[in-house]
Design an enzyme around this catalytic site. Sequence first.
Site, mmCIF file in Angstrom:
data_model
loop_
_atom_site.group_PDB
_atom_site.id
_atom_site.type_symbol
_atom_site.label_atom_id
_atom_site.label_comp_id
_atom_site.label_asym_id
_atom_site.label_seq_id
_atom_site.Cartn_x
_atom_site.Cartn_y
_atom_site.Cartn_z
ATOM 1 N N CYS A 123 0.812 -1.231 0.000
ATOM 2 C CA CYS A 123 0.000 0.000 0.000
ATOM 3 C C CYS A 123 0.836 1.268 0.000
ATOM 4 O O CYS A 123 0.335 2.358 -0.255
ATOM 5 C CB CYS A 123 -0.945 -0.003 1.190
ATOM 6 S SG CYS A 123 -2.022 -1.431 1.177
ATOM 7 N N HIS A 160 -3.292 7.165 2.347
ATOM 8 C CA HIS A 160 -3.700 5.850 1.844
ATOM 9 C C HIS A 160 -5.072 5.536 2.430
ATOM 10 O O HIS A 160 -5.322 5.770 3.612
ATOM 11 C CB HIS A 160 -2.681 4.788 2.269
ATOM 12 C CG HIS A 160 -3.155 3.387 2.036
ATOM 13 N ND1 HIS A 160 -3.688 2.982 0.836
ATOM 14 C CD2 HIS A 160 -3.208 2.311 2.866
ATOM 15 C CE1 HIS A 160 -4.028 1.711 0.932
ATOM 16 N NE2 HIS A 160 -3.762 1.283 2.150
ATOM 17 N N ASN A 186 -10.147 -0.202 -0.177
ATOM 18 C CA ASN A 186 -8.683 -0.157 -0.164
ATOM 19 C C ASN A 186 -8.153 -0.706 -1.487
ATOM 20 O O ASN A 186 -8.306 -1.890 -1.777
ATOM 21 C CB ASN A 186 -8.177 -1.002 1.020
ATOM 22 C CG ASN A 186 -6.660 -1.015 1.142
ATOM 23 O OD1 ASN A 186 -5.955 -0.573 0.250
ATOM 24 N ND2 ASN A 186 -6.173 -1.545 2.247
HETATM 25 O O1 UT7 Z 1 -3.793 -1.235 3.564
HETATM 26 C C1 UT7 Z 1 -2.805 -1.934 4.259
HETATM 27 C C2 UT7 Z 1 -2.916 -1.763 5.695
HETATM 28 N N1 UT7 Z 1 -4.144 -2.349 6.161
HETATM 29 C C3 UT7 Z 1 -4.785 -1.809 7.141
HETATM 30 O O2 UT7 Z 1 -4.372 -0.778 7.595
HETATM 31 C C4 UT7 Z 1 -5.959 -2.527 7.729
HETATM 32 C C5 UT7 Z 1 -5.902 -2.442 9.223
HETATM 33 N N2 UT7 Z 1 -6.971 -3.141 9.895
HETATM 34 C C6 UT7 Z 1 -8.275 -2.770 9.871
HETATM 35 O O3 UT7 Z 1 -8.647 -1.886 9.119
HETATM 36 C C7 UT7 Z 1 -9.224 -3.416 10.835
HETATM 37 O O4 UT7 Z 1 -8.492 -4.199 11.757
HETATM 38 C C8 UT7 Z 1 -10.307 -4.313 10.164
HETATM 39 C C9 UT7 Z 1 -11.325 -3.429 9.473
HETATM 40 C C10 UT7 Z 1 -9.658 -5.244 9.174
HETATM 41 C C11 UT7 Z 1 -11.042 -5.125 11.228
HETATM 42 O O5 UT7 Z 1 -11.615 -4.272 12.203
HETATM 43 P P1 UT7 Z 1 -11.403 -4.565 13.749
HETATM 44 O O6 UT7 Z 1 -12.159 -3.564 14.492
HETATM 45 O O7 UT7 Z 1 -9.913 -4.629 13.984
HETATM 46 O O8 UT7 Z 1 -12.090 -5.977 13.932
HETATM 47 P P2 UT7 Z 1 -11.463 -7.357 14.435
HETATM 48 O O9 UT7 Z 1 -10.588 -7.950 13.400
HETATM 49 O O10 UT7 Z 1 -10.900 -7.164 15.817
HETATM 50 O O11 UT7 Z 1 -12.779 -8.246 14.584
HETATM 51 C C12 UT7 Z 1 -13.809 -7.903 15.515
HETATM 52 C C13 UT7 Z 1 -14.932 -8.881 15.337
HETATM 53 C C14 UT7 Z 1 -14.486 -10.360 15.348
HETATM 54 O O12 UT7 Z 1 -15.472 -11.118 16.043
HETATM 55 P P3 UT7 Z 1 -15.255 -11.542 17.567
HETATM 56 O O13 UT7 Z 1 -13.976 -12.356 17.573
HETATM 57 O O14 UT7 Z 1 -15.119 -10.239 18.330
HETATM 58 O O15 UT7 Z 1 -16.479 -12.319 17.871
HETATM 59 C C15 UT7 Z 1 -14.501 -10.731 13.887
HETATM 60 O O16 UT7 Z 1 -14.724 -12.106 13.687
HETATM 61 O O17 UT7 Z 1 -15.593 -8.683 14.092
HETATM 62 C C16 UT7 Z 1 -15.679 -9.933 13.387
HETATM 63 N N3 UT7 Z 1 -15.613 -9.639 11.948
HETATM 64 C C17 UT7 Z 1 -16.695 -9.337 11.215
HETATM 65 N N4 UT7 Z 1 -18.001 -9.222 11.526
HETATM 66 C C18 UT7 Z 1 -18.833 -8.871 10.543
HETATM 67 C C19 UT7 Z 1 -14.518 -9.630 11.160
HETATM 68 N N5 UT7 Z 1 -14.870 -9.303 9.907
HETATM 69 C C20 UT7 Z 1 -16.217 -9.113 9.917
HETATM 70 C C21 UT7 Z 1 -17.138 -8.763 8.927
HETATM 71 N N6 UT7 Z 1 -18.442 -8.639 9.279
HETATM 72 N N7 UT7 Z 1 -16.778 -8.501 7.664
#
Ligand code: UT7
Length: 331
Positions: A115, A255, A285
């Site tokens: 990225c 980004h 993204n």
């Molecule tokens: O471009 C390169 C660099 N990339 C980035 O900068 C991305 C950085 N990361 C992020 O943007 C975020 O971490 C995400 C958007 C990918 C995820 O958000 P988050 O707030 O960090 O969520 P998480 O991964 O901690 O997941 C929270 C919960 C989980 O459930 P439990 O374990 O709390 O029950 C996931 O299973 O959300 C669940 N989850 C979803 N639920 C509904 C994960 N993906 C989804 C989804 N829909 N699509």
Amino acid sequence: MSIKASLISISAYVPDLLLSNQDLERMVETSDEWIVKRTGIKTRYIANKNESTSDLGYKAAKLAIKRSNLNVDDIDCIICATISPDHLCMPSTACKIAHKLGIYGITAFDISAACTGFIYLLEIAKSFIQSGLKKNILIIGAEKLSSIVNWNDRSTCILFGDGAGAAVISASKDENFIIDTHTASDGSKNDLLITPGCGSANPANLENLSQNLQFIHMKGNEVFRIAVNTLSKDVEDILKKNQISSKDIDLFIPHQANLRIINAVKQKLNLKDEQCIITVDRFGNTSSASIPMAMNFAYENNKLKNGDLMLLDAFGGGFTWGSALLKFGGK
Ligand code: UT7
């Protein structure tokens, strides 16, 4: 007077097919509410099966050359940043774009900085031009991320989109030049954001493919935390080094990975809404294409004018990160 490198044109290409959060609700267990709240993304665009990354890059590149008022023959170098190249090893996507443009006999190569690709491109183009090696460099960030996304993995498939952005960087005596770039990396956490398969570490074989190693794997939460901390420091450092106040920035073009990451950096720098370009809601993204697509969005919506001071930042797989300060040299 020393040679300066100026970004004299910007363009983008967005494929036709729009994929909304509602469409994704029908594909995986997710909701529009979750995606918007956690990422800010509402839609993204997906290339059709006959379009490759070089097709997207070519369309953006053609428009960037037209907007630069140069001829294709004036371009003496083409560099493409991509993590979804047309082919894993060769030929490079840059060579294919050069062929589609009808340009032969010049330097053409790809870079892989995920990225942060566009910031790396700016730094390389600036160095090539300031050294006197090249005069007019076409830089392209192009991605068909839909080809490396696991459409059954809700934690990643909601994030990414396809598209391309391109710019021409030229030797200039104009005062609107690339002021500074900073690029960096840390390979120690490479496994947090990775396509594990199909390279020499895990070659393309049935066993590796059956484990979906060819797709993007990300530990989103950990990447998020590191991205916010790293970017907040990086933008502060480049402003301080160049003795520029965040108040003097006309446009902050980060980004576009996650609205929460963008807002964290925006708050840290005390930037106002009208200083920030946000496109993650519509494009998702698009990795190395995201900054030039956002810059082009600003340009086409009359928010970016000749002489405007831009601050760019990016963080991505590798890890790689970086920032840039430049004045827009386009008309
Ligand atoms: O471009 C390169 C660099 N990339 C980035 O900068 C991305 C950085 N990361 C992020 O943007 C975020 O971490 C995400 C958007 C990918 C995820 O958000 P988050 O707030 O960090 O969520 P998480 O991964 O901690 O997941 C929270 C919960 C989980 O459930 P439990 O374990 O709390 O029950 C996931 O299973 O959300 C669940 N989850 C979803 N639920 C509904 C994960 N993906 C989804 C989804 N829909 N699509």
